[in-house]
Design a protein around this motif. Structure first.
Motif, short mmCIF file in Angstrom:
data_model
loop_
_atom_site.label_atom_id
_atom_site.label_comp_id
_atom_site.label_asym_id
_atom_site.label_seq_id
_atom_site.Cartn_x
_atom_site.Cartn_y
_atom_site.Cartn_z
N GLN A 131 0.85 -1.19 0.00
CA GLN A 131 0.00 0.00 0.00
C GLN A 131 0.89 1.25 0.00
OE1 GLN A 131 -3.39 -0.09 -0.01
NE2 GLN A 131 -3.51 -2.32 0.08
N MET A 132 0.67 2.11 -0.97
CA MET A 132 1.44 3.37 -1.04
C MET A 132 0.52 4.50 -1.46
SD MET A 132 5.14 2.34 -2.69
CE MET A 132 5.85 3.92 -2.23
N SER A 133 0.76 5.68 -0.91
CA SER A 133 -0.05 6.84 -1.27
C SER A 133 0.34 7.34 -2.65
CB SER A 133 0.12 7.95 -0.23
OG SER A 133 1.40 8.54 -0.37
N LYS A 134 -0.58 8.06 -3.28
CA LYS A 134 -0.31 8.62 -4.60
C LYS A 134 0.86 9.61 -4.54
CE LYS A 134 -4.34 8.49 -7.64
NZ LYS A 134 -5.29 9.34 -8.39
N ILE A 135 0.89 10.42 -3.50
CA ILE A 135 1.96 11.41 -3.38
C ILE A 135 3.31 10.72 -3.26
CG2 ILE A 135 2.96 13.16 -1.85
CD1 ILE A 135 0.18 14.20 -1.33
N LYS A 136 3.36 9.64 -2.46
CA LYS A 136 4.63 8.92 -2.29
C LYS A 136 5.05 8.26 -3.59
CE LYS A 136 6.81 6.19 1.33
NZ LYS A 136 6.57 5.39 2.56
N LEU A 137 4.09 7.68 -4.31
CA LEU A 137 4.40 7.05 -5.59
C LEU A 137 4.83 8.10 -6.62
CD1 LEU A 137 1.57 4.36 -5.93
CD2 LEU A 137 4.04 3.92 -5.95
N GLY A 138 4.18 9.27 -6.58
CA GLY A 138 4.54 10.33 -7.50
C GLY A 138 5.96 10.82 -7.27
N LYS A 139 6.34 10.98 -5.99
CA LYS A 139 7.70 11.39 -5.67
C LYS A 139 8.71 10.33 -6.07
CE LYS A 139 8.37 13.34 -1.64
NZ LYS A 139 8.34 13.55 -0.18
#
Length: 309
Positions: A131-139
């Protein structure tokens, strides 16, 4: 044209770059031959802004064309509510195709990069969900694009110096082998991306290991000075920065970040996505390849039309 006649795209881009250069030359002559009032200055700024927008589109088209040439399907937009069969976790494994665009030495460093991304935790089956947040994946995506950009840039210098048999002065073994070098980190720690593995990964390496394999890109990079590393890790143009931002937003959308009255960031509306380990690996591999293609596209454009930094 990219969809229907991709073989014509390079010629069309070359013509467009020639047109942009002619427009710039004409504008420079006009500015030199007349007094530059407020209106003329404003017109010049608008035209320059339009040229920058066209350059961004050209860079992106060149990058996508590289993916098409290498028969690599790009990952579609990721969404929590999308059909799971269309998510990155179910995307075809293209590791061999993505590996083939790099030199063997560069791909060795990319593997280390991926191991850092996955973290120190034990990785289970490739279809395990994380599970990963969109912001974390975007970074993570943006940092991996920058890593690929840097890696291609320094790999070109490395291959050139190998051909010329002229190692840089900084490519020297430490005079004190008992004192381990700290890994250099080029990006924000929050990006999850470090340039090198932790010191523990270097245990067991002796000076002779580096001397016996002087051709390794990893060893070459580790002994470049900090100023050179920083220069090679810096994007050359504003257009490249914008292309990375737009690519990240294409995959994950605009980040839902709000600034509260006390200055703290509120990311409570950030979506959490389920990604398999194999999908996360494909995402990073594609991002690194995107960065490589961005360097090549930027270099090609620069050879036809000077990009203002």
């Amino acid at each position: 044209m990219l969809q229907t006649h991709p073989h014509l795209l390079p010629a069309a881009i070359e013509q467009q770059l020639e047109n942009l250069q002619n427009e710039r030359d004409t504008q420079i002559k006009e500015n030199q031959s007349s007094s530059k009032d407020v209106l003329q200055k404003r017109i010049a700024e608008v035209k320059e802004k339009e040229r920058r927008k066209v350059l961004q589109e050209i860079l992106y088209c060149l990058i996508v064309h590289k993916f098409v040439d290498n028969d690599i399907s790009m990952i579609p937009k990721m969404s929590e509510t999308s059909d799971p069969t269309g998510s990155v976790g179910f995307w075809p494994n293209q590791e061999q195709k993505l590996e083939s665009v790099h030199s063997p030495d560069a791909f060795e460093m990319i593997i280390s990069h991926i191991s850092i991304v996955l973290g120190e935790r034990e990785v289970g089956p490739l279809d395990s969900i994380v599970q990963m947040s969109k912001i974390k994946l975007g970074k993570l995506c943006a940092a991996s694009i920058m890593y690929g950009y840097f890696l291609k840039r320094v790999d070109e210098r490395y291959q050139l110096e190998r051909t010329m048999s002229k190692p840089p002065e900084s490519f020297e073994i430490s005079a004190n082998p008992d004192e381990p070098e700290k890994p250099r980190q080029l990006w924000d720690p929050d990006s999850l991306i470090e340039m090198y593995p932790e010191d523990g990964d270097r245990e067991g390496f002796a000076d002779s290991d580096f001397e016996s394999k002087p051709e390794r890109l990893r060893s070459y990079v580790m002994y470049l000075d900090a100023e050179t590393l920083q220069r090679y890790a810096t994007l050359r143009s504003k257009e490249a920065v914008t292309v990375i931002e737009k690519q990240t937003q294409t995959l994950f959308g605009r980040p839902a970040i709000k600034v509260s009255g006390d200055g703290t960031l509120d990311v409570s509306n950030d979506e959490v996505l389920s990604v398999t380990y194999s999908g996360l690996t494909m995402l990073v591999l594609e991002a690194v390849a995107f960065g490589l293609f961005l360097w090549e596209a930027e270099s090609y454009v620069e050879s036809k039309y000077h990009i203002n930094s």
